[in-house]
Enzyme design. Sequence first.
Site, PDB file in Angstrom:
ATOM      1  N   ASP A  41       0.869  -1.164   0.000  1.00  0.00           N
ATOM      2  CA  ASP A  41       0.000   0.000   0.000  1.00  0.00           C
ATOM      3  C   ASP A  41       0.923   1.235   0.000  1.00  0.00           C
ATOM      4  OD1 ASP A  41      -2.144   1.696  -0.025  1.00  0.00           O
ATOM      5  OD2 ASP A  41      -3.262   0.653   1.529  1.00  0.00           O
TER       6      ASP A  41
HETATM    7  C1  NOJ Z   1      -3.984   3.892   0.017  1.00  0.00           C
HETATM    8  C2  NOJ Z   1      -5.174   2.995   0.125  1.00  0.00           C
HETATM    9  O1  NOJ Z   1      -5.129   2.288   1.344  1.00  0.00           O
HETATM   10  C3  NOJ Z   1      -5.297   2.005  -1.006  1.00  0.00           C
HETATM   11  O2  NOJ Z   1      -6.516   1.339  -0.886  1.00  0.00           O
HETATM   12  C4  NOJ Z   1      -5.165   2.688  -2.320  1.00  0.00           C
HETATM   13  O3  NOJ Z   1      -5.314   1.756  -3.364  1.00  0.00           O
HETATM   14  C5  NOJ Z   1      -3.809   3.362  -2.380  1.00  0.00           C
HETATM   15  N1  NOJ Z   1      -3.716   4.361  -1.322  1.00  0.00           N
HETATM   16  C6  NOJ Z   1      -3.542   4.030  -3.719  1.00  0.00           C
HETATM   17  O4  NOJ Z   1      -4.298   5.151  -3.869  1.00  0.00           O
END
Ligand code: NOJ
Length: 738
Positions: free
Chosen positions: A279
């Site tokens: 993430d």
């Molecule tokens: C953080 C989020 O937790 C995740 O779900 C998302 O895909 C990513 N950022 C990218 O934006």
Amino acid sequence: MKLRFLYIALICLFNQSFSQNYEAKVDSLMQLMTLQEKIGQTVMYGGHWDQTGPFVGADNGKYIREGNMGAMLNAMSVKGTRDLQKIAVEETRLGIPLLFGYDVIHGHRTIFPINLGLSASWDLKMVEESSRIAAEEASAEGIHWTFAPMIDVSREPRWGRISEGAGEDVYLNNEMGKAYIHGFQGDDLSQPNTILACAKHYVAYGAAQAGRDYHTTNMGEGELRNVYLPPFKAAVDAGVETFMSAFNELNGVPTSGNKFTLRDILRDEWKYDGFVVSDYTSINEMIQHGFAKDSIDAARIGMNAGVEMDMMGHVYRLHLQKLVEENKVPEAYINDACKRILLAKFKLGLFDDPYHYIDEEREATTAYKPEFLTKAREIAAASSVLLQNKNNALPLSKNIKKIAFIGPLVKDESDIIGNWAAQGDRGGKAVSVFEGISEYLNSNQILYAKGCDILKDDDSGFKEAISISKEADEIVLVMGEDHHMSGEAASRTDLKIPGIQPELIKKIREANPNKKITLVLMNGRPLNLSDEVNLVDAILEVWFPGTMGGAATADLLFGTVNPSGKLTVTFPRNVGQVPIYYNMKNTGRPIPESNPKEDYKSNYIDVPNTPLFVFGHGLSYTEFKYSHFKLSSENLTFSNTIEASIMITNTGNSDGHEIAQLYIHDKVGSVTRPVKELKGFQKIFLKKGEKKTVTFTISVEDLKFYNSEMIYGVETGDFEIAITPSSDFKFKHSFQLQ
Ligand code: NOJ
């Protein structure tokens, strides 16, 4: 440069002879790659369209040219992706194309209801259609990959991200996840209208302590395997191409550095062969977790645990080469990661034509196609849940002289599409409730007042709202949360309708003691509606219903469409009951039915144990009667199956859909089992007066669980079974497994 041409020649050769042999193609490409170029494939940075996390500076053009970047997020549009792809293809030694990813969560331009709402349709076909349309629109703007679906089971209404998933149930999350994945990926990834899906957030992110985002998760392995892992296993079986590790730690080990979940379970047990992306900076965050001492250590832990692409973190680009040279990260891990990432690019057809997602004509003609909008309207209506309908307040008649529409969301065109709404338009394209009802009523029948804002406590608009409410024959309130109140980093400790909206509801009821009042709710989580159930007649939960949400809401309010959605998450009486979910354990002191307040039982002294609205609850304008339950046999064996069936009759006055739910209770286990578990559902359409029999086939597969030795299997004994309209029932039938 010379090598690049050699490589292109090689690819062409392979294209002629082994068109499907991606592995061989990747292997030969990798023979030409340096270690640094392989590491480059594991690096992802963001474009400039959207920022979806803390700001991290990155010199994209430079990194691409140097072969230090393999993928990008938040970069899109034909022009934008072409310019970036051109650098990768024409200005790097090997010309390896970039992969463009984006959060296409519940639609790309045409926005569907938030995912919690979509799940309330219990309609797998519709869910798949929504992600198919999202893939059509996103891919037409150069996007190859979505970071969806989120298949985190969550029993935490305080957690803002409960809005992004399919709610509290394991089985539903399994089924919904598969539907999304197939919609996004289709049957042939080389078609330019299909995109890679991503199973996220691996794992147990939905169980963050106290519902606070990014918080710690602690749980036994039994709960992990029985509740939080199954949707991810189902995603692997459904062929999901990518996984995303999560932000949370799990039992002391951050999930972006968790060898147990990433290597032992995902790779070794499940044989997953796609790649895992972190993430957003979650590898680096292991420093703050207190698990890595610095960013070098974080890079080492992340790659060794099995996270193969670093989203935004800078740590793989900066440190992996040295870590390999010092034998702290096996080169084989880099090779595996690079290979899996390249394989995904091959499958997408990017090596045949790096620009085949880049097509002006498609970009200009795909977004908001009329047929997408029609689907969005149908899906939004099917996702809404009629929570309460006292005095048959709904549906409204088109002949009512005057209806007052009151609330901050009546004319809203922004909150209505919800959080994580990708490139959805928050202005002209989104249909507000006001526009929706204007299709049904003449302007002289409509009275309108905003009354108040969602987040401000200025009550100067109350006067006008109360005054028009008195003038009207019926009242419809359109209220709820601001879209920023759900999604990432949007945890709440209070589950009430926010701001002074509840006060306005009260005042309107006081001013109109005998008028029918309907409350239309837009929100991203279960709310505490304990006061409102007594103040209004009808409650229609439309979630954040998307681009066509206002039109769909009007279709439901006026009965053109009969509500059919059912809750996939429990609505508590108050926040103190959380976590509360339908498939809890019985405890050693369950409350006796005859005396729920009995002392020394597992109850509260202030509120009943039951929630306000149960999992699976949802009303219709018609009525359904369940009768003639039948079991083909009361003895199940390891080699046979049995059939459970029930007759459902539409006994009301309109046609409608009903969602029949199959629940089973394993009465005694070597580890205790939940009081009931959803094991199947069927959504059927019944004309007024029509009856149908629904049948479920039950096998030992439906009864398996992980025991205390973490062995997945089934135990003989007695089971209770029911097919019912919601999770609120008592078992009357049983069978045995011998
Ligand atoms: C953080 C989020 O937790 C995740 O779900 C998302 O895909 C990513 N950022 C990218 O934006």
